[in-house]
Write a protein that holds these residues in place. Structure first.
Motif, PDB file in Angstrom:
ATOM      1  N   SER A 256      -8.050   4.370   5.322  1.00 48.41           N
ATOM      2  CA  SER A 256      -9.075   5.246   4.757  1.00 48.41           C
ATOM      3  C   SER A 256      -8.873   5.398   3.256  1.00 48.41           C
ATOM      4  CB  SER A 256      -9.087   6.604   5.455  1.00 48.41           C
ATOM      5  OG  SER A 256      -7.907   7.294   5.173  1.00 48.41           O
ATOM      6  N   LEU A 257      -7.624   5.441   2.811  1.00 52.71           N
ATOM      7  CA  LEU A 257      -7.383   5.527   1.362  1.00 52.71           C
ATOM      8  C   LEU A 257      -7.926   4.284   0.649  1.00 52.71           C
ATOM      9  CD1 LEU A 257      -3.765   7.058   1.258  1.00 52.71           C
ATOM     10  CD2 LEU A 257      -5.904   8.178   0.577  1.00 52.71           C
ATOM     11  N   LEU A 258      -7.691   3.139   1.281  1.00 52.03           N
ATOM     12  CA  LEU A 258      -8.139   1.880   0.687  1.00 52.03           C
ATOM     13  C   LEU A 258      -9.667   1.802   0.639  1.00 52.03           C
ATOM     14  CD1 LEU A 258      -6.829  -0.542  -0.498  1.00 52.03           C
ATOM     15  CD2 LEU A 258      -6.413  -1.446   1.793  1.00 52.03           C
ATOM     16  N   ALA A 259     -10.292   2.173   1.756  1.00 49.11           N
ATOM     17  CA  ALA A 259     -11.764   2.153   1.793  1.00 49.11           C
ATOM     18  C   ALA A 259     -12.317   3.167   0.778  1.00 49.11           C
ATOM     19  CB  ALA A 259     -12.260   2.480   3.198  1.00 49.11           C
TER      20      ALA A 259
ATOM     21  N   VAL B 244       0.847  -1.206   0.000  1.00 51.65           N
ATOM     22  CA  VAL B 244       0.000   0.000   0.000  1.00 51.65           C
ATOM     23  C   VAL B 244       0.884   1.258   0.000  1.00 51.65           C
ATOM     24  CG1 VAL B 244      -1.985  -1.084   1.130  1.00 51.65           C
ATOM     25  CG2 VAL B 244      -0.190  -0.076   2.552  1.00 51.65           C
ATOM     26  N   GLY B 245       2.098   1.098  -0.549  1.00 50.84           N
ATOM     27  CA  GLY B 245       3.134   2.130  -0.428  1.00 50.84           C
ATOM     28  C   GLY B 245       2.881   3.399  -1.216  1.00 50.84           C
ATOM     29  N   THR B 246       2.085   3.315  -2.298  1.00 52.40           N
ATOM     30  CA  THR B 246       1.790   4.510  -3.097  1.00 52.40           C
ATOM     31  C   THR B 246       0.307   4.482  -3.461  1.00 52.40           C
ATOM     32  OG1 THR B 246       2.142   3.389  -5.209  1.00 52.40           O
ATOM     33  CG2 THR B 246       4.081   4.411  -4.210  1.00 52.40           C
ATOM     34  N   VAL B 247      -0.164   5.587  -4.012  1.00 45.49           N
ATOM     35  CA  VAL B 247      -1.566   5.648  -4.445  1.00 45.49           C
ATOM     36  C   VAL B 247      -1.841   4.566  -5.487  1.00 45.49           C
ATOM     37  CG1 VAL B 247      -3.190   7.076  -5.741  1.00 45.49           C
ATOM     38  CG2 VAL B 247      -1.918   8.049  -3.813  1.00 45.49           C
ATOM     39  N   ASP B 248      -0.907   4.378  -6.417  1.00 47.86           N
ATOM     40  CA  ASP B 248      -1.108   3.336  -7.430  1.00 47.86           C
ATOM     41  C   ASP B 248      -1.160   1.943  -6.827  1.00 47.86           C
ATOM     42  OD1 ASP B 248      -1.405   4.959  -9.579  1.00 47.86           O
ATOM     43  OD2 ASP B 248       0.730   4.946 -10.148  1.00 47.86           O
ATOM     44  N   ARG B 249      -0.303   1.718  -5.844  1.00 48.40           N
ATOM     45  CA  ARG B 249      -0.303   0.402  -5.182  1.00 48.40           C
ATOM     46  C   ARG B 249      -1.640   0.192  -4.463  1.00 48.40           C
ATOM     47  NH1 ARG B 249       2.647  -2.637  -7.562  1.00 48.40           N
ATOM     48  NH2 ARG B 249       1.721  -4.048  -6.066  1.00 48.40           N
ATOM     49  N   ILE B 250      -2.164   1.232  -3.875  1.00 47.14           N
ATOM     50  CA  ILE B 250      -3.451   1.112  -3.167  1.00 47.14           C
ATOM     51  C   ILE B 250      -4.572   0.779  -4.165  1.00 47.14           C
ATOM     52  CG2 ILE B 250      -5.208   2.443  -1.905  1.00 47.14           C
ATOM     53  CD1 ILE B 250      -2.908   3.698  -0.321  1.00 47.14           C
ATOM     54  N   LYS B 251      -4.516   1.389  -5.333  1.00 46.53           N
ATOM     55  CA  LYS B 251      -5.521   1.069  -6.355  1.00 46.53           C
ATOM     56  C   LYS B 251      -5.421  -0.398  -6.764  1.00 46.53           C
ATOM     57  CE  LYS B 251      -5.795   5.688  -8.385  1.00 46.53           C
ATOM     58  NZ  LYS B 251      -5.410   6.517  -9.544  1.00 46.53           N
ATOM     59  N   ASN B 252      -4.178  -0.872  -6.887  1.00 48.74           N
ATOM     60  CA  ASN B 252      -3.944  -2.277  -7.238  1.00 48.74           C
ATOM     61  C   ASN B 252      -4.502  -3.213  -6.161  1.00 48.74           C
ATOM     62  OD1 ASN B 252      -2.504  -4.612  -8.454  1.00 48.74           O
ATOM     63  ND2 ASN B 252      -1.249  -4.441  -6.611  1.00 48.74           N
ATOM     64  N   VAL B 253      -4.247  -2.857  -4.898  1.00 49.63           N
ATOM     65  CA  VAL B 253      -4.720  -3.674  -3.782  1.00 49.63           C
ATOM     66  C   VAL B 253      -6.257  -3.717  -3.752  1.00 49.63           C
ATOM     67  CG1 VAL B 253      -4.943  -3.572  -1.259  1.00 49.63           C
ATOM     68  CG2 VAL B 253      -2.674  -3.571  -2.306  1.00 49.63           C
ATOM     69  N   ALA B 254      -6.880  -2.591  -4.074  1.00 46.65           N
ATOM     70  CA  ALA B 254      -8.351  -2.562  -4.111  1.00 46.65           C
ATOM     71  C   ALA B 254      -8.862  -3.589  -5.133  1.00 46.65           C
ATOM     72  CB  ALA B 254      -8.829  -1.156  -4.460  1.00 46.65           C
TER      73      ALA B 254
ATOM     74  N   VAL C  87      -6.960  -6.255   6.559  1.00 47.73           N
ATOM     75  CA  VAL C  87      -6.122  -5.645   7.601  1.00 47.73           C
ATOM     76  C   VAL C  87      -4.962  -4.980   6.877  1.00 47.73           C
ATOM     77  CG1 VAL C  87      -4.611  -6.095   9.577  1.00 47.73           C
ATOM     78  CG2 VAL C  87      -6.737  -7.394   9.322  1.00 47.73           C
ATOM     79  N   SER C  88      -4.705  -3.726   7.169  1.00 47.40           N
ATOM     80  CA  SER C  88      -3.626  -3.051   6.451  1.00 47.40           C
ATOM     81  C   SER C  88      -2.566  -2.465   7.382  1.00 47.40           C
ATOM     82  CB  SER C  88      -4.192  -1.931   5.565  1.00 47.40           C
ATOM     83  OG  SER C  88      -3.140  -1.340   4.813  1.00 47.40           O
ATOM     84  N   SER C  89      -1.332  -2.492   6.884  1.00 51.05           N
ATOM     85  CA  SER C  89      -0.209  -1.775   7.505  1.00 51.05           C
ATOM     86  C   SER C  89      -0.261  -0.313   7.073  1.00 51.05           C
ATOM     87  CB  SER C  89       1.119  -2.281   6.958  1.00 51.05           C
ATOM     88  OG  SER C  89       1.467  -3.502   7.405  1.00 51.05           O
ATOM     89  N   ALA C  90       0.659   0.446   7.594  1.00 49.42           N
ATOM     90  CA  ALA C  90       0.866   1.816   7.136  1.00 49.42           C
ATOM     91  C   ALA C  90       1.604   1.792   5.798  1.00 49.42           C
ATOM     92  CB  ALA C  90       1.689   2.579   8.161  1.00 49.42           C
ATOM     93  N   MET C  91       1.459   2.856   5.014  1.00 50.29           N
ATOM     94  CA  MET C  91       2.239   2.967   3.773  1.00 50.29           C
ATOM     95  C   MET C  91       3.728   2.891   4.142  1.00 50.29           C
ATOM     96  SD  MET C  91      -0.021   6.045   2.088  1.00 50.29           S
ATOM     97  CE  MET C  91       0.626   6.091   0.409  1.00 50.29           C
ATOM     98  N   SER C  92       4.525   2.223   3.306  1.00 46.14           N
ATOM     99  CA  SER C  92       5.920   1.966   3.692  1.00 46.14           C
ATOM    100  C   SER C  92       6.656   3.271   4.000  1.00 46.14           C
ATOM    101  CB  SER C  92       6.648   1.186   2.604  1.00 46.14           C
ATOM    102  OG  SER C  92       6.507   1.851   1.386  1.00 46.14           O
TER     103      SER C  92
ATOM    104  N   ARG D 237     -14.869   2.363  -2.337  1.00 47.24           N
ATOM    105  CA  ARG D 237     -16.131   3.105  -2.496  1.00 47.24           C
ATOM    106  C   ARG D 237     -16.193   3.739  -3.885  1.00 47.24           C
ATOM    107  NH1 ARG D 237     -18.895   3.382   2.210  1.00 47.24           N
ATOM    108  NH2 ARG D 237     -20.274   4.989   1.377  1.00 47.24           N
ATOM    109  N   HIS D 238     -15.023   4.262  -4.319  1.00 47.44           N
ATOM    110  CA  HIS D 238     -14.950   4.832  -5.663  1.00 47.44           C
ATOM    111  C   HIS D 238     -15.338   3.784  -6.719  1.00 47.44           C
ATOM    112  CE1 HIS D 238     -13.168   6.921  -9.163  1.00 47.44           C
ATOM    113  NE2 HIS D 238     -12.678   5.738  -9.464  1.00 47.44           N
ATOM    114  N   LEU D 239     -14.942   2.528  -6.464  1.00 45.95           N
ATOM    115  CA  LEU D 239     -15.250   1.449  -7.419  1.00 45.95           C
ATOM    116  C   LEU D 239     -16.685   0.940  -7.266  1.00 45.95           C
ATOM    117  CD1 LEU D 239     -11.944  -0.659  -7.122  1.00 45.95           C
ATOM    118  CD2 LEU D 239     -12.569   0.921  -8.973  1.00 45.95           C
ATOM    119  N   GLY D 240     -17.406   1.526  -6.329  1.00 47.46           N
ATOM    120  CA  GLY D 240     -18.809   1.158  -6.185  1.00 47.46           C
ATOM    121  C   GLY D 240     -19.085   0.103  -5.123  1.00 47.46           C
TER     122      GLY D 240
END
Ligand code: ASP
Ligand code: MG
Length: 404
Positions: free
Chosen positions: A79-82, A13-23, A39-44, A86-89
């Motif tokens: 919160s970024l992940l959630a 979840v290290g970058t915005v792009d990685r978070i999108k991938n994880v979603a 369950v998520s860690s903090a961004m690296s 939500r953005h994806l519906g």
């Protein structure tokens, strides 16, 4: 309900792009009809950065405030992940540990989870929600925020899997899985397909840090199957499971090695009852971890030689403590910092004779001298000169067919 727990590590979840991938990884399990708890860690880098900030504020930063500070990294990632889901519906929200709550006990910075209240999360899952839970944090009986020690979100995930009786827990990380040996030491390292809890514990205590050791211990106690795999590629990883589930033709599962050991030898120690205790007590009082120990049989019944290993960082302190120790008498103290411990690990050695011999033989063929040996039921360790480390790992990897 088919429940699966997905844990994402800092680089995942290290970058915005990685978070999108994880979603997208998360929604792929929803499509397979799982109820997913994340369950998520903090961004690296975030937790390290917060620690540095606290150190600039005070060289004795309050431990309770430190936990409040460090736990914020996970809040951001969740919160970024959630938000992305939500953005994806999808129906998703973040859950901070105190909102659930995840109850801990013990010291700040290294608390243990003792209970997780299931009610709210259960209801949320039933309403088709995807809960994104902050790893690494909890709340204690004084209503203060706590954290579980570095790498603690692994333990959060395992405990969530335990309390929600999940069918599986998947630890997403930045490596392909658990490797037969450290790829930085030996580039022919292979991914292990399946490993027992016990072997995994030995591997992590011997330096292969894929998961927090205490999380593996919890998985073992609760018999939770854990999959470790990369969020960067869609490939199978390593399954950590109970021995009974493993049909394996390999005797040895992995070879691990250390680079930060030092060897101390005391020559001509007066041999009398209690002598080892008087040497090691001050070391243990000073939190110096003694690992391997050998004592020679004294040839004249009066004097003996004693060798032991410690972490290289403890050499100066150890030297001092031994010199100051009035209870012991010896002639010479020798210190060697250029040593490495190489270990082979595998439950297969319990039932297979001759493993020790094969290990020693293959090292001797490479003219590698063994200085100290120690064994447990599923592990044999030898201390060798650091300059032979790569050669030794390569030889053992080959000898026990780990290249295949
Ligand atoms: N963010 C915490 C750490 O860096 C917990 C974790 O990543 O597991 O140690
Ligand atoms: Mg980690």
């Amino acid at each position: 309900m088919k429940i699966i727990v997905l844990k994402f590590g800092g680089t995942s979840v290290g970058t915005v792009d990685r978070i999108k991938n994880v979603a997208n990884i998360i929604t792929s399990y929803i499509k397979k009809k799982y109820r997913v708890i994340v369950v998520s860690s903090a961004m690296s880098g975030v937790t390290n950065d917060l620690i540095r900030k606290s150190e600039k504020i005070s060289n004795d930063f309050d431990v309770q405030e430190l936990d409040v500070l460090l736990s914020t990294g996970e809040q951001i990632a969740c919160s970024l992940l959630a938000g992305r889901l939500r953005h994806l519906g999808y129906n998703s929200r973040s859950w901070l540990a105190w909102q659930i709550p995840i109850i801990t006990s013990g010291d700040y910075n290294s608390s243990r989870i003792i209970n997780i209240n299931k009610n709210k999360i259960h209801k949320y899952l039933k309403s088709n929600g995807i809960p994104i839970i902050t790893g690494f944090q909890g709340i204690n009986n004084k209503s203060r925020v706590t954290t579980l020690g570095r790498g603690g979100s692994d333990t959060s995930a395992i405990m969530v899997a335990k309390f929600f009786k999940a069918n599986k827990c998947i630890i997403y990380t930045d490596v392909a899985g658990v490797m037969t040996t450290d790829p930085r030491v030996f580039n022919k390292a292979k991914k292990i397909k399946v490993i027992s809890y016990e072997e995994m514990l030995e591997m992590s205590s011997l330096g292969s840090k894929v998961m927090q050791s205490s999380s593996v211990q919890e998985a073992r106690l609760n018999r939770i199957d854990v999959d470790v795999k990369s969020s960067f590629q869609n490939k199978s990883g390593t399954l950590i499971t109970k021995r009974r589930n493993i049909i394996n033709n390999k005797i040895i599962t992995g070879v691990s090695s250390t680079k930060n050991d030092a060897k101390i030898t005391l020559i001509g120690v007066k041999d009398k009852p209690g002598i080892a205790a008087s040497i090691f007590k001050p070391l243990s009082d000073n939190n110096i971890n003694v690992d391997m120990v050998v004592q020679n049989i004294s040839s004249n019944g009066k004097e003996t030689d004693l060798t032991f290993t410690i972490k290289s960082g403890d050499v100066n302190k150890t030297r001092k403590l031994i010199k100051l120790n009035k209870k012991i008498n010896f002639k010479i103290m020798k210190v060697d910092k250029d040593v490495s411990k190489v270990s082979i690990i595998g439950v297969g050695m319990i039932t297979t004779p001759g493993v020790t011999y094969r290990m020693f033989q293959s090292l001797s063929e490479k003219k590698i001298n063994i200085m100290v040996i120690s064994t447990s039921e599923i592990k044999i360790s030898v201390l060798i000169s650091k300059k032979h480390l790569v050669k030794a790992v390569a030889a053992l990897h080959k000898e026990f067919s780990l290249n295949k």
